[in-house]
Design a protein around this motif. Structure first.
Motif, PDB file in Angstrom:
ATOM      1  N   PHE A   1      -8.027   4.400   0.241  1.00 17.90           N
ATOM      2  CA  PHE A   1      -7.157   3.343  -0.264  1.00 17.90           C
ATOM      3  C   PHE A   1      -6.239   2.848   0.854  1.00 17.90           C
ATOM      4  O   PHE A   1      -6.066   1.649   1.064  1.00 17.90           O
ATOM      5  CB  PHE A   1      -6.325   3.890  -1.429  1.00 17.90           C
ATOM      6  CG  PHE A   1      -5.430   2.877  -2.053  1.00 17.90           C
ATOM      7  CD1 PHE A   1      -5.900   2.041  -3.040  1.00 17.90           C
ATOM      8  CD2 PHE A   1      -4.111   2.747  -1.638  1.00 17.90           C
ATOM      9  CE1 PHE A   1      -5.075   1.097  -3.615  1.00 17.90           C
ATOM     10  CE2 PHE A   1      -3.285   1.805  -2.201  1.00 17.90           C
ATOM     11  CZ  PHE A   1      -3.770   0.970  -3.199  1.00 17.90           C
TER      12      PHE A   1
ATOM     13  N   SER B   1       0.832  -1.200   0.000  1.00 19.06           N
ATOM     14  CA  SER B   1       0.000   0.000   0.000  1.00 19.06           C
ATOM     15  C   SER B   1       0.862   1.245   0.000  1.00 19.06           C
ATOM     16  O   SER B   1       0.570   2.232  -0.692  1.00 19.06           O
ATOM     17  CB  SER B   1      -0.908  -0.034   1.230  1.00 19.06           C
ATOM     18  OG  SER B   1      -1.341   1.230   1.564  1.00 19.06           O
TER      19      SER B   1
ATOM     20  N   LEU C   1      -4.864   9.519  -7.143  1.00 21.34           N
ATOM     21  CA  LEU C   1      -6.092   9.148  -6.440  1.00 21.34           C
ATOM     22  C   LEU C   1      -6.789  10.368  -5.867  1.00 21.34           C
ATOM     23  O   LEU C   1      -8.000  10.407  -5.737  1.00 21.34           O
ATOM     24  CB  LEU C   1      -5.781   8.159  -5.315  1.00 21.34           C
ATOM     25  CG  LEU C   1      -5.465   6.741  -5.772  1.00 21.34           C
ATOM     26  CD1 LEU C   1      -5.113   5.877  -4.595  1.00 21.34           C
ATOM     27  CD2 LEU C   1      -6.647   6.149  -6.511  1.00 21.34           C
TER      28      LEU C   1
END
Lengths: 104, 542, 802, 209
Positions: C39, C20, C31
Motif C-alpha cells: 500500500f 498514505s 492491512l
C-alpha cells in the motif's frame, strides 16, 4: 459638634469591609465566609449611597446600584445555601477545611 | 415628581424595535430558557426533548446573531436604555463576534452533553437553564461598558456556573468544587463591587468611559493616585477571577476537576474568554480616555500591571501542570496558562506606545476562536475516555492510539495545537499575539515575548505526557467504545485546526473585520461609527 | 502543459504520500504484514513517481522561454502575514526542482519496493505488536516532507518541511527503539540537527528582518538590489568574527545545511544513524535527506556573500578529507558507506562553495542513485548474512549474490570516478567530481582578485576570464584557450553579460552606489547582485580535495572486495548467504539509473537551472564535461591525475585486500606495537611499501581523525547533550519513553521542582486562598502608599482635558 | 452561657435602638420624601443627625466586630443582623429611605433568614464550631488591620467627585422611573438572574427521589 461628612460614612464602610475580609479568612464554616461576604457587600452599599447623597441633586446611580447589590446578595445567598446543603449531604459538614480533596 | 412626569415617555424617539432586533441573540437565549422552564410542565422532563428545544434555541440565536453581525458591521450602538451614553448595553462588532463564538461553542458543549448525559440525566431542564443563564451572562459581559452591568453580567455568568459545577449531587468532588468556586467567586464579586463603589465615588459615573477619564487624570496628576489604583485593583480582581488569572486562579483547577466534563469544557473556554474580552474592552476604553498626550505615559503602569499578571499567570499555569495526573486538572492548568497568553494580547493595547490596539484585539479574537476548537477537541476526547473508563486519570489514556486511533489522533492534534506547534492553528494564534507584542518594540513587549516563548517550551512537556501515554505505553486494554458522534466532533475540531492554519489569512482578515469600529461604540458614542454614510445605522438620541 | 498544471501535479505528488501516511496510521494494522507495505509503495511513492515522470517528460518538452514563463507565473497562495511580510506559499518551479523531485520520487519508490522485501525478513514486533505498518507510515511521511521541501518556494515552509524531514529521520533511526543503540543514535541525530537548525533560524530571522521577505526569489532579488544600492543588510555595520551581517546570514543558513548534510563538525550523527533499518539508511541518510542540506545551499546560493561561500567551501573541504580518511578503517559495511557518504557530501558542499554549482548538484543526483543502490546492496548482504555487518566475516559473497555484487561494483566505480580520461566514457563521479576539482583548481591557482584587478585596469579592460555561456558551450573561450571556466549566466543576457561576475562587479565599482539603485532594480533579476570582489581560494583546499580523490576509490574498492571477493571467511555467514529476488530488482534498476543519470537529463536540467542562479555571486562550470579542460597543456596533469585517481585507489585496495584480511587485520592493530610488527612481517613487499608510504601514514591520520572524531567532538556533544537532553527528551517522548525515563534529571527536575513549589499554595483550602490574595493586595497597597504617598488635598492638580 | 446571654441582650438592645431610631433618622436627615413624592430641600439635621450617626456607626462597627470574633455560626448570624440593621439606619441617615427599607425587608428579613436556614440545615448541632488556627487568626488580623489603616487613610484624603455638602435625597418615584428607563436592562437581567438562581438552588437543595 462636628459636621457629619462623606468620609465618616466611608470609614464606617471601611470598618465593615475589613471585618468582612477578616471573617472570610478566619471562619471555617462556609456560611461564616458568606457572612463575611455580606459584610463587604454592605460596606459597598454604604459607600454607594453616601456618594450619591453628596454628589449633587438628581444623582441616583449609586442608589440604583445599591438596590441591585441587595438583589445580588439575595441571589448569591440563595445559591450558596443550596450549595452548602449539597456539600453537607456529601461531606456531612460545611467545614471548608474538610473540602480539600481537590488539591495540588 | 413633575420633573419625571414631564418626560414620562422617556422612550419616545428610540426605535425600540430595532434595538430589540439588535440585541435579539441574547434575548433569544433568554426565551429559550423560558421555554425550557415551560417544557417540564407541557411536554415532560425528557432529556432529549429539552436538548432539542435548546438546540433549536441556539440555532435561532445563531442565525439572528449572523444577521445582526451584518447589521452592525459598519458600527454599533448603545441601546435599550434611555441614556445611551451610559453604555448599558452595546452591540458592536466585538460583542457580536464573541456571541457567535459563544453560540458555536455552546452548540458543541450541548452536543457533548447529548452524547454523554442525555440518557442518564434526570435534571436536564435545570442543567440547561443554568447553561443558558451563564451563556446570557457571558454574552452580556462582552456587550456593556457600564460598571453596574459589568457586575451584574459577571454574576449572571458566575452564579449558574457554581451550580453547574456541583450539578451532579451524588458526586462528592463536584460538591466540593462548587463550594470552592462559589466562595471564591462570592468574595471576588464582593471586592469587585467595593471597587466599583470607589470608582463611582471618584468619577461620579458608572459609565466606564467617564470612569476611565477620571482614572487617567488621577494617574496623570498623581492626585488620588493610590485610591484610584486600589479601586482599579478591586475591579480587576472580579474580572481576573473569571479569567482565573494570578492571583485569582486557585479555584480554577479545583472547580474544573470536580465538575462534569461538559461543564469543564464550557467554563474553560466560554467564561474565560468572555472575561478576557470584557477586560479588553475596559482596556480599550482606558486608552480612549486618554485625550491629552501628557497622559499617555500614565497607561504604562496599567500595561505593566496586566503584562506582569499575564506573565505570572502563564508561567504558573504551565509549571503547575507538570505533575498532574488528572487530565481534567491538567487541562485546567493549561487553560490558566492560555489565559495568560491571551492576557498578553490585552497588555498590548493598554500600552502607551501602542497604536496597535486593533492588532492586539484581533489577535485576541483569533486566539479565542482557535482556543475554542482546541479545547472542545481535547475535552471531547477526555470526555469519551471518561465515559468509557470512568476515570480521567492519565492512566486511562494508556494505549489510546491503538485502542481508539480516531480519538487519539485528534487528541494529539489538539494538544500540539495547544502547544502552538505548526501546522496547527494554535501556532497562528500564538504567533499573532507575539507579533503584536513584538511590534510594541519596547521592554514590556519583549519581556512578554520571551516569557511566552519560554512558556511554550515548558508546556511542550506536559502535553507530551498525554501523547506519550496514548502512543507509547500500552497495557493491552481492550478497544475503547465511544459514540460515533463524539468521534466526529473531535475530528471536526482537529480538521478545523488544520484548516484554520491553512486559511490563516482569511481568518486574520475576518477577525480584523470584527474588530473594526469597536473603539467608538465602546466609548458609548452611540451613533453610527463608520464614517461611510453608505450603511447608516440609526443614531440614538441622547 | 500550460497554466498551473505543473504545480498542481507536483503538489498532488506531495499530498499523496501524506494521505498514505494517515491511511497507514489508521488502517495499517488491519492491512497486515505485506499488504501495508505494498500500500505504501503504491500510494506513498507510486503516485508521486508517476506524476514526477510525467512532469519531467513535459518539462523537457518546454523550451527555455516557456520554462521561464512558467516559473514567473507560478501560483502563490497568500497564506498569512508575518507582521507585515506576506508569506506566499507556492511551488518553486524550475529545472532543479523538477530534477530533484524526480530523483527523490524515483529513488524513494525503489527503496519502498526494497523495504517490502527487507522488512518481511525482520522481526518487527515490540511488546507483541507489529510495527510493520508504522515503518511504511513513517516512510510515507518522509516522502511527503522531502518532496514538500524540494517544492517549497518559501524559506519558512522549506524550514517547516525541513523539520518534518528531521522528525522522520529521527523516528526511523529509532525504529528499533527497544534496542539501546538506536535510541542513542536517534537522540544524537536529533540534537546535532538542532544545533544546525539554530543557525538556520538565525539566518531565517536575518532574511526576514533584513530582506523583508521569505520568498526565495524575492529574497534573492532584494538581496541583489540591496547590494547594488548599499542599503539594507549591506548598510549594517554589525560584524562578528570579521563577518558582515550579510555573511552571517549566509553562514547561518548554511549552518542548517551543516546539520542536515552532516558536515564537519556536525557530522557525528550520520554514522550512528546507521543503526536504523537499512532502507532508511539508503533513502534518508544517503540519497535524499542528507542531500537536502546541499539542496538548501544551492537554493540560498544567491543570498551568500563570497565570504560565506568561502566558509562553505572550507567546511566542505575539511569534511570530505577527514571523513574519507575515517572510511578507510571501517569494518562495518554500513559505517564504511556512511563515511563515504559524508565525504561525498563534503564534495558537494565544497563544490558549491567554490562556485561549481552545476557540478555539485550533478554530483548530488548521481550520488543519490549509486549510494542508494550501494546501501540497498549492503542491506541485501546484511539480510542475506543474517544481520552480520562486519565485513571481516564476509568475503566471497560474489558467488552467492552475483546481482548484488555486480550492482555494488557499479556503485563503487561510479563513486570512484571511473572513466577514461580524454574520452566521454565514464560514470557519475567521473564527470561531477572532476569538474568540481577543475573549478577548485581555477579558483585556487588561476584566479584574480577582481576588485584589485578592476582598480588597476579600469573600465575598458577586457575580462580576465573570457566567458562562455554554460548552455551553448561555444568557444568564446578560444581567446584564451586555456581557461574554459564558464560563468553561467542568464541565457537572455548571455551576450552582453556573459561574465556577469565581472561585468556586474565592474559596474558596481564604477558608479556611486546610492545613485543607481533604481536603475538597477529593474534588471536586477537578470544580473545584479554580483559581488564586486570574489577572492581566490586558499590552495590547501584544492590539494585536500585532490588527495581525497585518491582515497575514495581505495576505500570503496576495499569495501567491495572485502565483502564480495576473496575467500569466505566465516563459513556460517557464507552458508546462510542468499539473495532475495524481490530485493535485487531495485538494485538493478538503480544501477541502470546510475548509468543513465551520468549521461542523460540531469546535467542539462541543472545547467538550465543554473541560469536562474545567476543572480548569485558566481556560478562556475566547465562547459559541459571536465575533460574539455584537457585542451590545455596546463591541465593535462590535473585531468590525468584526477581522472586516473580511481585506478590508483583500486589498485591499492585490491593489493591490500586481494588476499583476504591478513594484511588488513594487522593494519587494524596499528594501535599496538605488536600489531605493527605483524604488519611489518608481512610477506608482500609491495604491500609493505604501500603500507609504509600510504596506508600506515593514512591510517595514522585516519586514526587521529577518528580519535578527534570520537573523543574531542563526541565529548563536546556529550556535554552539550547533557544540557539539551531535556529539550530533546521532549521530542523523544513522541516515540520512546525509555529514553525519557533515563533523562528525568537535569532541567526536568528543576522544572518539576518549580511546579511543585508553584502548586504548594494550592492546598485546597479556601480560606488560605483568600488570605493569600488579600495579603498580597494589602502588601501592594502598602507599597503603593510608601512609594507615592497619599495624595495631599492641597496638591495643585493639573487637570487634563476630560 | 453567661457570655452568650450577654451578647444576646446587647444585640437585642441594639436592634431595638436601631429600629426605633430609624424614623428619627429619617427625619433628622431631613430628606424623606413627603407624601407627594417630591423631595424636600436638603437641611442638615444638626446635633440629632450627628448623634444618630454615631449611634448607628458604632452599632455597625460593633456588630461587624462581633461577627469577626464570634466563634459560633448562629451568633455570627445574629451579629450580622445587628450590622444589617445599623446599615439600614445609616441609609436612613443618608436620606435613602427606599434602600433602607429594602435593606431591612429583603436583607435582614430575607437573606439573613436564608442564611440562618442554611446554618440550621447544615449543622449537626447549631452550636457546632470550627476553630481557625491561631496563626491564621493572627495573619488575618494583621492583614485586615493594615488594610483598614491604609483604606481609611486613603478614603479620608481622596478627592471624591462630590460637592461639599449633602443634598436632598431622591424620591422613590425617581428611582422607580430610572429603573424602567436608564436601568431597564439591569432590571430585567436581575429578574432573569433570580430565576436562574432559584432553579439552581432548588435543584441543589432538593432531596433526590
Amino acid at each position: 459638634m462636628e459636621h457629619i461628612g462623606l468620609t465618616h460614612y466611608l470609614v464606617v464602610a471601611a470598618v465593615l469591609f475589613c471585618c468582612g475580609i477578616f471573617t472570610m479568612t478566619t471562619k471555617r464554616n462556609a456560611i461564616g465566609i458568606l457572612i463575611g461576604v455580606e459584610l463587604v457587600l454592605n460596606s459597598t452599599g454604604i459607600n454607594l449611597v453616601a456618594f450619591d447623597r453628596y454628589m449633587g441633586p438628581g444623582r441616583l446611580d449609586g442608589q440604583v446600584v445599591a438596590i441591585f447589590l441587595i438583589v445580588l446578595a439575595a441571589a448569591e445567598t440563595a445559591l450558596a445555601v443550596g450549595i452548602c446543603i449539597n456539600v453537607y449531604k456529601n461531606l456531612s459538614t460545611v467545614d471548608v477545611d474538610a473540602a480539600s480533596q481537590l488539591r495540588g | 415628581m413633575t420633573m419625571w412626569l414631564a418626560q414620562s415617555n422617556a422612550w419616545a424617539g428610540i426605535d425600540v424595535t430595532r434595538h430589540l432586533f439588535l440585541f435579539s441573540p441574547m434575548l433569544t437565549l433568554v426565551c429559550t430558557m423560558l421555554a425550557v422552564v415551560a417544557c417540564p410542565i407541557i411536554v415532560g422532563r425528557s432529556a432529549k426533548t429539552i436538548g432539542a428545544v435548546v438546540v433549536m434555541g441556539i440555532i435561532a440565536s445563531f442565525i439572528l446573531a449572523v444577521r445582526v453581525a451584518g447589521e452592525v458591521a459598519g458600527g454599533g450602538i448603545s441601546g435599550l436604555s434611555t441614556q445611551p451614553a451610559s453604555g448599558m448595553l452595546l452591540v458592536d462588532n466585538l460583542s457580536i463576534a464573541f456571541q457567535l463564538i459563544l453560540l458555536i461553542f455552546m452548540g458543541g458543549v450541548t452536543y457533548l452533553w447529548w452524547m454523554g448525559s442525555s440518557d442518564s440525566e434526570e435534571n436536564a431542564p435545570e442543567f440547561f437553564i443554568l447553561l443558558l443563564g451563564s451563556a446570557v451572562g457571558m454574552g452580556l459581559m462582552v456587550s456593556t461598558s457600564n460598571l453596574l452591568m459589568i457586575a451584574l453580567a459577571i454574576e449572571t455568568a458566575s452564579l449558574p456556573s457554581y451550580a453547574m459545577v456541583g450539578f451532579d449531587k451524588r458526586d462528592r468532588r463536584g460538591a466540593e468544587a462548587s463550594l470552592k468556586y462559589l466562595i471564591f467567586g462570592a468574595i471576588s464579586a464582593a471586592i469587585m463591587l467595593y471597587g466599583i463603589s470607589l470608582l463611582y465615588g471618584l468619577s461620579g459615573s458608572l459609565s466606564v468611559a467617564i470612569v476611565a477619564q477620571h482614572c487617567i487624570q488621577s494617574l496623570a496628576s498623581g492626585h488620588n493616585l493610590v485610591i484610584t489604583l486600589v479601586a482599579l485593583m478591586c475591579l480587576l480582581s472580579g474580572i481576573a477571577f473569571k479569567i482565573s488569572a494570578f492571583p485569582f486562579h486557585f479555584w480554577c483547577p479545583d472547580a474544573f476537576e470536580g465538575a462534569k466534563i461538559e461543564v469543564t469544557a464550557w467554563l474553560s473556554v466560554a467564561s474565560k474568554s468572555a472575561a478576557l474580552i470584557l477586560l479588553a474592552r475596559l482596556a480599550m476604553v482606558f486608552c480612549a480616555g486618554v485625550s491629552a498626550p501628557e497622559a499617555i505615559g500614565m497607561l504604562s503602569p496599567l500595561a505593566w500591571g496586566i503584562g506582569i499578571m499575564a506573565a505570572i499567570t502563564c508561567t504558573l499555569g504551565n509549571f503547575a501542570a507538570y505533575k498532574q495526573t488528572s487530565a481534567k486538572r491538567l487541562l485546567a492548568y493549561s487553560s490558566i496558562a492560555h489565559a495568560g497568553y491571551m492576557l498578553m494580547a490585552i497588555a498590548v493595547f493598554v500600552h502607551p506606545h501602542s497604536d496597535h490596539g486593533q492588532e492586539g484585539m484581533s489577535a485576541l479574537l483569533t486566539y479565542i476562536a482557535i482556543y475554542m476548537f482546541m479545547n472542545l477537541g481535547a475535552f471531547g476526547v477526555v470526555a469519551m475516555v471518561v465515559w468509557d473508563t470512568g476515570s480521567d486519570n492519565l492512566a486511562s489514556f494508556t494505549g489510546l492510539l491503538r485502542r481508539a486511533p480516531l480519538l487519539a489522533v485528534p487528541m494529539i492534534i489538539c494538544l500540539m495545537s495547544l502547544v502552538g506547534l505548526p501546522p496547527f492553528a494554535g501556532f497562528i494564534g500564538k504567533w499573532w499575539i507575539l507579533v503584536a507584542l513584538g511590534r510594541l518594540n519596547d521592554s514590556l513587549g519583549w519581556f512578554l515575548v520571551i516569557t511566552a516563548v519560554v512558556n511554550t517550551l515548558i508546556s511542550l512537556y506536559y502535553y507530551m505526557r498525554i501523547v506519550v501515554q496514548m502512543s507509547l505505553r500500552d497495557d493491552g486494554q481492550p478497544a475503547l467504545s465511544f459514540p460515533l458522534g463524539g468521534m466526529a466532533l473531535v475530528n471536526i475540531c482537529a480538521i478545523a485546526l488544520f484548516a484554520m492554519f491553512g486559511f490563516a489569512q482569511p481568518l486574520k482578515t475576518t477577525s480584523e473585520q470584527f474588530t473594526r469600529n469597536i473603539f467608538d461604540t465602546t466609548m458609548a458614542k452611540t451613533v453610527v461609527v463608520d464614517a461611510a454614510p453608505a450603511q447608516p445605522i440609526e443614531s440614538v438620541q441622547r | 502543459m500550460n497554466g498551473h498544471t505543473y504545480e498542481i501535479l507536483l503538489a498532488l505528488g506531495v499530498l499523496s504520500p501524506f494521505i498514505s501516511f494517515w491511511l497507514l496510521v489508521f488502517i495499517g494494522p488491519k492491512l497486515g504484514k505485506p499488504l501495508a507495505g505494498w500500500f505504501g509503495v503504491a500510494f506513498g511513492m507510486g503516485v508521486p513517481l508517476l506524476l514526477a515522470s510525467y512532469v519531467l517528460m513535459c518539462w523537457l518538452g518546454e523550451d527555455a522561454a516557456s520554462r521561464a514563463m512558467l516559473a514567473e507565473h507560478a501560483f502563490r497562495y497568500h497564506w498569512a502575514n508575518l507582521g507585515t511580510v506576506p508569506i506566499l506559499v507556492g511551488v518553486k518551479l524550475d529545472s532543479l526542482t523538477i530534477a530533484m523531485y524526480f530523483m527523490v520520487a524515483f529513488i524513494a519508490f525503489w527503496i519502498f519496493v526494497f523495504s517490502v522485501g527487507y522488512m518481511s525478513g525482520h522481526s518487527d514486533e515490540v511488546d507483541g505488536k507489529s510495527k510493520y505498518h508504522r515503518f511504511f507510515a513513517y516512510l510515507s511521511l518522509f516522502a511527503f516532507s522531502m518532496l514538500g521541501l524540494v517544492l517549497s518556494s518559501n524559506l519558512l515552509f522549506l524550514f517547516i518541511f525541513w523539520e518534518l524531514v528531521g522528525l522522520c529521520s529521527y523516528l526511523l533511526i529509532g525504529f528499533y527503539f527497544h534496542e539501546r543503540v538506536p535510541q542513542y543514535a536517534q537522540m544524537k541525530a536529533f540534537i546535532t540537527n538542532r544545533v544546525g537548525d539554530f543557525g538556520f533560524i538565525i539566518g531565517l530571522m536575518l532574511v526576514y528582518f533584513q530582506l523583508g521577505t521569505l520568498d526565495l526569489d524575492d529574497a534573492a532579488r532584494i538581496f541583489a538590489e540591496q547590494y547594488a544600492a548599499g542599503t539594507g543588510i549591506f548598510a549594517s555595520s554589525f560584524t562578528m568574527f570579521g563577518w558582515s551581517l550579510a555573511t552571517i546570514m549566509g553562514v547561518g543558513l548554511f549552518c542548517g545545511a551543516m546539520g542536515k548534510s552532516a558536515q564537519f563538525p556536525l557530522h557525528v550523527w550520520l554514522p550512528d544513524a546507521m543503526a536504523g533499518p537499512t532502507p532508511v539508511s539508503a533513502l534518508i541518510h544517503a540519497a535524499t535527506m542528507v542531500a537536502a542540506g546541499v539542496y538548501l545551499v544551492a537554493r540560498v546560493f544567491r543570498l551568500m556573500t563570497p565570504e560565506a561561500l568561502m566558509f562553505v567551501a572550507a567546511i566542505g573541504c575539511i569534511t570530505l578529507t577527514l571523513m574519507a580518511l575515517i572510511a578507510m578503517v571501517q569494518t562495518d559495511i554500513k559505517k564504511c558507506l556512511a563515511y563515504s557518504t559524508l565525504s561525498q557530501l563534503g564534495y558537494m558542499i565544497f563544490g558549491l562553495g567554490c562556485g561549481a554549482w552545476i557540478a555539485a548538484l550533478f554530483h548530488l543526483i548521481t550520488h543519490a542513485f549509486f549510494k542508494a543502490m550501494m546501501f540497498l546492496g549492503s542491506g541485501q548482504v546484511i539480510e542475506g548474512c543474517h544481520h552480520e555487518q562486519d565485513m571481516r566475516k564476509m568475503g566471497g559473497l560474489m558467488k552467492k549474490m552475483p546481482v548484488t555484487g555486480l550492482t555494488f561494483l557499479v556503485g563503487v566505480l561510479a563513486i570512484s570516478g571511473f572513466g577514461i580520461p580524454g574520452t566521454n566514457i565514464g560514470l557519475g563521479g567521473f564527470f561531477s567530481k572532476d569538474e568540481i576539482l577543475a573549478v577548485a583548481w581555477v579558483r585556487a591557482f588561476d584566479w584574480t582578485d577582481y576588485s584589485r584587478h578592476e582598480a588597476e585596469h579600469g573600465e575598458h579592460h577586457a575580462l580576465a576570464v573570457p566567458a562562455i555561456d554554460a548552455n551553448d558551450g561555444s568557444s568564446h573561450g578560444a581567446i584564451d584557450g586555456e581557461k574554459q571556466i564558464v560563468l553561467a549566466s542568464d541565457p537572455q543576457h548571455g551576450d552582453s553579460h556573459a561574465a556577469s561576475l565581472h561585468g556586474e562587479g565592474h559596474t558596481a565599482s564604477e558608479s556611486p552606489r546610492g545613485l543607481k539603485s533604481t536603475a538597477h532594480g529593474e534588471d536586477a533579476h537578470g544580473r545584479a547582485g554580483v559581488f564586486s570582489r570574489v577572492p581566490a581560494m586558499p590552495k590547501w583546499m584544492f590539494y585536500l580535495a585532490l588527495f581525497t580523490a585518491y582515497i575514495t576509490p581505495f576505500y570503496m574498492m576495499r569495501c567491495w572486495w572485502m565483502t564480495f571477493m576473496g575467500k569466505p571467511r566465516d563459513e556460517h555467514v557464507h552458508d546462510h548467504a542468499h539473495e532475495s529476488p524481490m530485493m535485487f530488482l531495485p538494485l538493478v534498476v538503480l544501477a541502470v539509473g546510475t548509468f543513465v543519470a551520468s549521461y542523460f537529463l540531469f546535467r542539462d536540467l541543472i545547467s538550465d537551472a543554473a541560469t536562474a542562479a545567476t543572480i548569485a555571486p558566481m556560478v562556475l562550470a566547465t562547459d559541459g564535461h571536465v575533460h574539455s579542460l584537457a585542451i590545455t597543456a596546463a591541465h593535462h596533469w590535473l585531468i590525468t591525475g584526477v581522472g586516473g585517481s580511481f585506478v590508483v585507489g583500486f589498485v591499492i585496495a585490491i593489493l591490500i585486500y586481494g588476499r583476504g584480511l591478513n594484511i588488513a587485520a594487522r593494519i587494524k592493530g596499528t594501535i599496538g606495537i605488536q600489531q605493527v610488527h605483524t604488519v611489518l612481517e608481512n610477506k608482500y613487499y609491495i604491500d609493505e611499501l604501500y603500507h609504509l608510504v600510504w596506508v600506515k601514514g593514512c591510517m595514522c591520520i585516519a586514526h587521529i581523525a577518528r580519535f578527534i572524531d570520537t573523543w574531542v567532538i563526541d565529548m563536546t556533544y556529550l556535554t552539550l547533550a547533557k544540557l539539551t537532553e531535556r529539550l530533546a527528551a521532549f521530542s523523544g517522548l513522541i516515540i520512546d519513553t525509555q529514553c525519557v525515563d533515563g533523562m528525568y534529571n537535569g532541567m526536568a527536575d528543576t522544572a518539576i521542582d518549580i511546579g511543585e513549589a508553584v502548586r504548594r499554595p494550592q492546598t485546597g483550602r479556601i480560606r488560605n486562598y483568600v488570605l493569600f490574595a488579600a495579603g498580597g493586595a494589602t502588601v501592594a497597597v502598602v507599597l503603593m502608599l510608601l512609594y507615592w504617598g497619599v495624595a495631599s488635598p492641597d496638591q495643585s492638580v493639573a487637570m487634563l482635558t476630560p | 452561657m453567661f457570655r452568650s446571654r450577654f451578647h444576646t441582650i446587647v444585640l437585642a438592645a441594639l436592634g431595638v435602638v436601631a429600629l426605633s431610631t430609624a424614623s428619627l433618622a429619617s427625619d433628622a436627615a431631613g430628606s424623606g420624601a413627603d407624601h407627594s413624592g417630591v423631595t424636600q430641600a436638603a437641611a442638615s439635621g444638626g446635633w440629632l443627625e450627628v448623634l444618630l450617626f454615631y449611634i448607628a456607626a458604632a452599632a455597625a462597627c460593633v456588630s461587624a466586630l462581633g461577627v469577626c470574633y464570634s466563634r459560633n455560626i448562629v451568633r455570627m448570624a445574629v451579629w450580622l443582623f445587628g450590622a444589617l440593621g445599623s446599615v439600614a439606619l445609616l441609609y436612613f441617615l443618608l436620606a435613602a429611605n427606599f434602600i433602607a427599607a429594602i435593606q431591612l425587608i429583603v436583607y435582614a428579613g430575607g437573606t439573613l433568614i436564608l442564611l440562618v436556614f442554611g446554618v440550621m440545615l447544615t449543622s449537626k448541632s447549631p452550636w457546632a464550631r470550627f476553630e481557625a488556627r491561631k496563626i491564621e487568626v493572627f495573619g488575618a488580623t494583621v492583614v485586615s488591620g493594615t488594610l483598614f489603616a491604609c483604606l481609611s487613610l486613603l478614603l479620608t484624603r481622596a478627592h471624591w467627585a462630590t460637592t461639599d455638602s449633602a443634598v436632598a435625597g431622591t424620591a422613590m418615584s425617581a428611582l422607580g422611573h430610572s429603573l424602567l428607563t436608564t436601568y431597564l436592562v439591569p432590571f430585567e437581567l436581575a429578574g432573569v438572574l433570580l430565576m436562574i438562581v432559584m432553579v439552581g438552588a432548588a435543584h441543589l437543595a432538593r432531596q433526590d427521589k
